[in-house]
Design an enzyme around this catalytic site. Structure first.
Site, PDB file in Angstrom:
ATOM      1  N   SER A  56       0.850  -1.182   0.000  1.00 51.97           N
ATOM      2  CA  SER A  56       0.000   0.000   0.000  1.00 51.97           C
ATOM      3  C   SER A  56       0.886   1.232   0.000  1.00 51.97           C
ATOM      4  O   SER A  56       1.983   1.210   0.563  1.00 51.97           O
ATOM      5  CB  SER A  56      -0.889   0.013   1.240  1.00 51.97           C
ATOM      6  OG  SER A  56      -1.534   1.257   1.391  1.00 51.97           O
ATOM      7  N   TYR A  67      -2.217  -0.512  11.009  1.00 52.96           N
ATOM      8  CA  TYR A  67      -2.418  -0.660   9.563  1.00 52.96           C
ATOM      9  C   TYR A  67      -1.158  -0.262   8.809  1.00 52.96           C
ATOM     10  O   TYR A  67      -0.644  -1.022   7.991  1.00 52.96           O
ATOM     11  CB  TYR A  67      -3.610   0.185   9.093  1.00 52.96           C
ATOM     12  CG  TYR A  67      -3.777   0.139   7.591  1.00 52.96           C
ATOM     13  CD1 TYR A  67      -4.415  -0.936   6.987  1.00 52.96           C
ATOM     14  CD2 TYR A  67      -3.271   1.140   6.786  1.00 52.96           C
ATOM     15  CE1 TYR A  67      -4.552  -1.009   5.616  1.00 52.96           C
ATOM     16  CE2 TYR A  67      -3.401   1.082   5.407  1.00 52.96           C
ATOM     17  CZ  TYR A  67      -4.045   0.014   4.825  1.00 52.96           C
ATOM     18  OH  TYR A  67      -4.163  -0.054   3.462  1.00 52.96           O
TER      19      TYR A  67
END
Length: 167
Positions: A56, A67
């Site tokens: 990501s 995250y």
């Protein structure tokens, strides 16, 4: 805010151990063990080819929450795995999309793809991400080894001073 693993409140780094484990198990542990399994199978069976991990663009940020930490982990694991497997003809890379027009981010019958704080001015399309995945796993990408290709629409080229983020 809800992240990919469905954990609320993690954007501030304040997560319970249960929330942390859920994010890490979903985002990092899964990539680690699946890539390891595939890599071992390829080495044991003398198969040359590619492993593509999905990271990501969040891995470009400081890891202030579970995250982002999981995405940084994918980036680092991909680089390490690439170094370990290239002697066997196995190319390992990562693809790190930025904001992408998926149902998670773009909702409604007539979705608006416009993003004012991104130089591209819009979300990436899933087929654009897929096209890069094809390149990275084909003969066209054989000399790209241990790299993370960021598809951010230019968002990664900006600093905080360039854009006023809508926090």
């Amino acid at each position: 805010m809800v992240n990919n693993a469905g954990v609320q409140g993690a954007q501030f780094g304040f997560a319970t151990e249960e929330e942390y484990d859920k994010v890490m198990d979903t985002n990092l542990k899964g990539v680690f063990f699946l890539s390891q399994l595939v890599g071992r199978y390829m080495v044991d069976n003398h198969i040359e080819g590619n492993i593509l991990n999905i990271a990501s663009s969040s891995s470009l940020r400081p890891a202030a929450n579970a995250y982002t930490l999981s995405k940084v982990g994918i980036k680092e694991f991909t680089e390490g795995m690439a170094k370990s497997l290239i002697p066997y003809g196995i190319v390992v890379n990562g693809l790190a999309p930025g904001p992408t027009a998926t149902p998670m981010l773009v909702k409604g019958e007539n979705p608006n793809l416009y993003i004012p704080h991104n130089p591209l001015g819009r979300y990436a399309l899933p087929e654009e991400i897929a096209n890069m995945a094809v390149i990275l796993t084909s003969g066209l990408g054989r000399t790209i080894v241990g790299s993370i290709v960021y598809m951010t629409g230019g968002g990664a080229t900006l600093t905080y001073e360039d854009v006023k983020y809508p926090f």
